[in-house]
Each structure stands twice: as C-alpha cells, then as structure tokens.
Motif scaffolding. Structure first.
Motif, PDB file in Angstrom:
ATOM      1  N   UNK A   1       0.825  -1.208   0.000  1.00 46.60           N
ATOM      2  CA  UNK A   1       0.000   0.000   0.000  1.00 46.60           C
ATOM      3  C   UNK A   1       0.857   1.254   0.000  1.00 46.60           C
ATOM      4  N   UNK A   2       1.906   1.239   0.796  1.00 47.15           N
ATOM      5  CA  UNK A   2       2.809   2.393   0.845  1.00 47.15           C
ATOM      6  C   UNK A   2       3.478   2.607  -0.510  1.00 47.15           C
ATOM      7  N   UNK A   3       3.922   1.534  -1.141  1.00 47.23           N
ATOM      8  CA  UNK A   3       4.541   1.647  -2.466  1.00 47.23           C
ATOM      9  C   UNK A   3       3.541   2.168  -3.485  1.00 47.23           C
ATOM     10  N   UNK A   4       2.296   1.694  -3.398  1.00 42.07           N
ATOM     11  CA  UNK A   4       1.273   2.154  -4.337  1.00 42.07           C
ATOM     12  C   UNK A   4       0.983   3.637  -4.119  1.00 42.07           C
ATOM     13  N   UNK A   5       0.949   4.058  -2.867  1.00 42.11           N
ATOM     14  CA  UNK A   5       0.722   5.469  -2.576  1.00 42.11           C
ATOM     15  C   UNK A   5       1.826   6.343  -3.131  1.00 42.11           C
ATOM     16  N   UNK A   6       3.054   5.895  -2.996  1.00 42.30           N
ATOM     17  CA  UNK A   6       4.204   6.616  -3.556  1.00 42.30           C
ATOM     18  C   UNK A   6       4.063   6.748  -5.070  1.00 42.30           C
ATOM     19  N   UNK A   7       3.691   5.656  -5.731  1.00 39.29           N
ATOM     20  CA  UNK A   7       3.572   5.658  -7.192  1.00 39.29           C
ATOM     21  C   UNK A   7       2.424   6.554  -7.660  1.00 39.29           C
ATOM     22  N   UNK A   8       1.287   6.474  -6.991  1.00 37.85           N
ATOM     23  CA  UNK A   8       0.135   7.285  -7.392  1.00 37.85           C
ATOM     24  C   UNK A   8       0.417   8.773  -7.213  1.00 37.85           C
ATOM     25  N   UNK A   9       1.114   9.115  -6.149  1.00 35.29           N
ATOM     26  CA  UNK A   9       1.431  10.514  -5.894  1.00 35.29           C
ATOM     27  C   UNK A   9       2.305  11.088  -6.997  1.00 35.29           C
ATOM     28  N   UNK A  10       3.180  10.255  -7.549  1.00 38.61           N
ATOM     29  CA  UNK A  10       4.104  10.698  -8.603  1.00 38.61           C
ATOM     30  C   UNK A  10       3.640  10.281  -9.995  1.00 38.61           C
ATOM     31  N   UNK A  11       2.442   9.745 -10.053  1.00 38.82           N
ATOM     32  CA  UNK A  11       1.811   9.340 -11.314  1.00 38.82           C
ATOM     33  C   UNK A  11       2.682   8.355 -12.092  1.00 38.82           C
ATOM     34  N   UNK A  12       3.238   7.402 -11.363  1.00 41.39           N
ATOM     35  CA  UNK A  12       4.042   6.341 -11.971  1.00 41.39           C
ATOM     36  C   UNK A  12       3.131   5.129 -12.203  1.00 41.39           C
ATOM     37  N   UNK A  13       3.041   4.624 -13.430  1.00 41.32           N
ATOM     38  CA  UNK A  13       2.156   3.485 -13.706  1.00 41.32           C
ATOM     39  C   UNK A  13       2.784   2.168 -13.254  1.00 41.32           C
ATOM     40  N   UNK A  14       2.562   1.784 -12.008  1.00 43.07           N
ATOM     41  CA  UNK A  14       3.212   0.581 -11.476  1.00 43.07           C
ATOM     42  C   UNK A  14       2.352  -0.670 -11.623  1.00 43.07           C
ATOM     43  N   UNK A  15       1.041  -0.490 -11.831  1.00 47.78           N
ATOM     44  CA  UNK A  15       0.130  -1.622 -11.983  1.00 47.78           C
ATOM     45  C   UNK A  15       0.256  -2.561 -10.775  1.00 47.78           C
ATOM     46  N   UNK A  16       0.673  -3.821 -10.977  1.00 47.85           N
ATOM     47  CA  UNK A  16       0.782  -4.772  -9.865  1.00 47.85           C
ATOM     48  C   UNK A  16       2.213  -4.906  -9.342  1.00 47.85           C
TER      49      UNK A  16
END
Length: 296
Positions: free
Chosen positions: A105-120
């Motif tokens: 969840x923390x990694x996903x939050x980091x990615x969403x904040x920076x608009x990085x498309x990390x998917x799964x």
C-alpha cells in the motif's frame, strides 16, 4: 456514519475488482466468491490483506478518491493470497501477510502521488521479498495446493477458464469462469480482448514447444489476460496494442520460467511499461496531425 460505512464497503469490493483493473462493486463480489469457492483460506487471506491495505492507506492519509476506487486494496489482496498459496500458514506467514500488505500500500501510494504506472508491481516486489524471507526453514514450509488445476483433459475453452483463474492463483475452472463474468459485466470489451489474448499466448507457447501442461493450465496465459483487459478499447489501434503487448508478455514469461524465476504478473507489468511510451507517441501524433475541430 452510514455513508462512511457504505463507502468503505464499496472500496473493499473495488479493491478485489481492481485486481483485473475493474472499479466495479459486483466484479469484486464475484471475485471474492470465486476465491472462497476455490480456497476458503485464500479467500480469508485476501480479505485480511485488503483490509490491511485500506487501513494503511487511511493512516497514511492517501487520497480518498484512490481509496474509494480500490487502488490500495488490489496489490495487498493479491499479495495476501500469494503468501498462503506458496506457504503453509503459520504465525510467521500471517505476520508477513500483514506487514507485506501494508508495504504494498505504501509503495502504491508513492507511485500514485508521482503518477508512476506501477500496476501490480508493488505486489510483485513484496511477494518476491516474502518468498525469499519465508523460505528460511525455521519460518515456513513451501507448499503447492492440491487444487492447483482441477481438470487435466484440456480444450481451448478450458484453457481460457484456467487463464482467468490463474490471475488470482485459482486453479478451478469454475473460479476462472466467474472471474471472466466479473470482468464482462464491468467491461465487456475487456473480457473479450482478454479471451483473444489467451488464444494468442497459447499459440505462441505451442509454437515455441513450451510445456503442454503449463500451457493448458493457463500458466503462460494469465499475464495475457491482464494485458488484454488493460489495453482493450474501441479503436483498431487498441487491437494492435494488445497483440504487441501479448507477444512481449508471453515471451518474457517463457524467459523468466526457463531461468527459474517466479513470474507472478511481472510479464504483464513489463509489457505495459514497454507500451506506455508507444501509446504516448501515438497520442502525440494523433493530436499533431488530426484535423482541427470544425474543419474537414
């Protein structure tokens, strides 16, 4: 208070639906039901992990819109299911499940904040770490569920069902078909593109003389399912995107398996990362050379 509870329930279901990129309550409900049908233990693990992910997102003050859309639940749910898929449940496995769910969840939050498309990718990286740590003999024992695949005599229809099922570690045909229905009621064209993607991946695997059992069991096709859903659309170029991405995902899947790596959904993520600049370039060309509104 009532509205908050309702929003929480919807976000919970969407967390499961987002495993296959669907922000749909009914899709999530069907996914949960199918997982519990196949394995109550996996169902419980997925539910617990999803709840931990949502709670972590709240504690980290991540955006409410992202929480409500289930974007902090699907990586955690996948991770929770994976942990009890690969290991016999004990206290260390449950501790790893809770901690890992929070980390995804923390990694996903980091990615969403920076608009990085990390998917799964948060699910993938934390699962790889868990597979290494829990493989220490004193912590947990590896296992492969005996329900891994329920039918050995395969035809194309059964391969389709198993390919959908393997996305969430489920081996029964029933679970796979329910997953297909869950996607179809949310995004029909996505379900159909995913089915076509499975056919392409199976052809590539047979043509490359890959293991017939692994091909029939959907091992080489579940990443193609996600690619088909993610890139589906009404335009002709969407079909081209799917074709290219399925080829990339399938061959990368073969490469990883031949080198003894645990693939998870990494071939899907790699294919999507490769296609991202292609889509951006395509959109730039369309915007640059398309006629101005009001002109022919």
């Amino acid at each position: 208070m009532k509205n908050n509870i309702l929003a929480f329930i919807k976000a919970f279901f969407r967390g499961f639906g987002q495993i296959m990129l669907q922000c749909n309550n009914w899709t999530g409900i069907l996914f949960i039901g199918a997982i519990i049908y196949d394995s109550p233990l996996m169902g419980f693990a997925g539910i617990l992990a999803n709840l931990v992910g949502m709670l972590t997102a709240r504690l980290m003050n991540f955006e409410d819109e992202h929480i409500d859309n289930g974007l902090f639940g699907f990586n955690a749910a996948l991770y929770g299911i994976a942990v009890v898929f690969y290991f016999q449940a004990n206290i260390w496995v449950w501790i790893a499940l809770v901690l890992g769910s929070a980390l995804t969840t923390i990694l996903m939050g980091f990615a969403l904040k920076r608009k990085i498309p990390v998917f799964t990718f948060p699910f993938i990286i934390i699962t790889w770490i868990a597979l290494y740590v829990l493989s220490i003999p004193e912590l947990a024992l590896r296992t492969v569920p005996d329900h891994f695949v329920d039918i050995q005599e395969m035809d194309d229809f059964l391969i389709e069902g198993h390919a959908f099922g393997q996305v969430i570690f489920q081996g029964s045909l029933i679970a796979g078909l329910i997953f297909f229905i869950g996607v179809f009621i949310s995004k029909p064209i996505g379900a159909l593109y995913a089915s076509a993607a499975v056919i392409i991946s199976v052809y590539i695997s047979h043509h490359g003389h890959e293991s017939a059992d692994m091909t029939n069991n959907g091992i080489f096709s579940f990443n193609a399912v996600l690619v088909g859903i993610a890139l589906s659309g009404q335009r002709v170029r969407d079909g081209v995107y799917v074709l290219i991405a399925v080829i990339i995902a399938t061959y990368f899947d073969h490469f990883m398996i031949h080198h003894g790596w645990t693939t998870l959904t990494f071939p899907f993520v790699v294919a999507m990362w490769v296609m991202e600049p292609v889509k951006r370039a395509d959109q730039w060309l369309v915007n640059k050379f398309s006629p101005v509104d009001g002109t022919s």
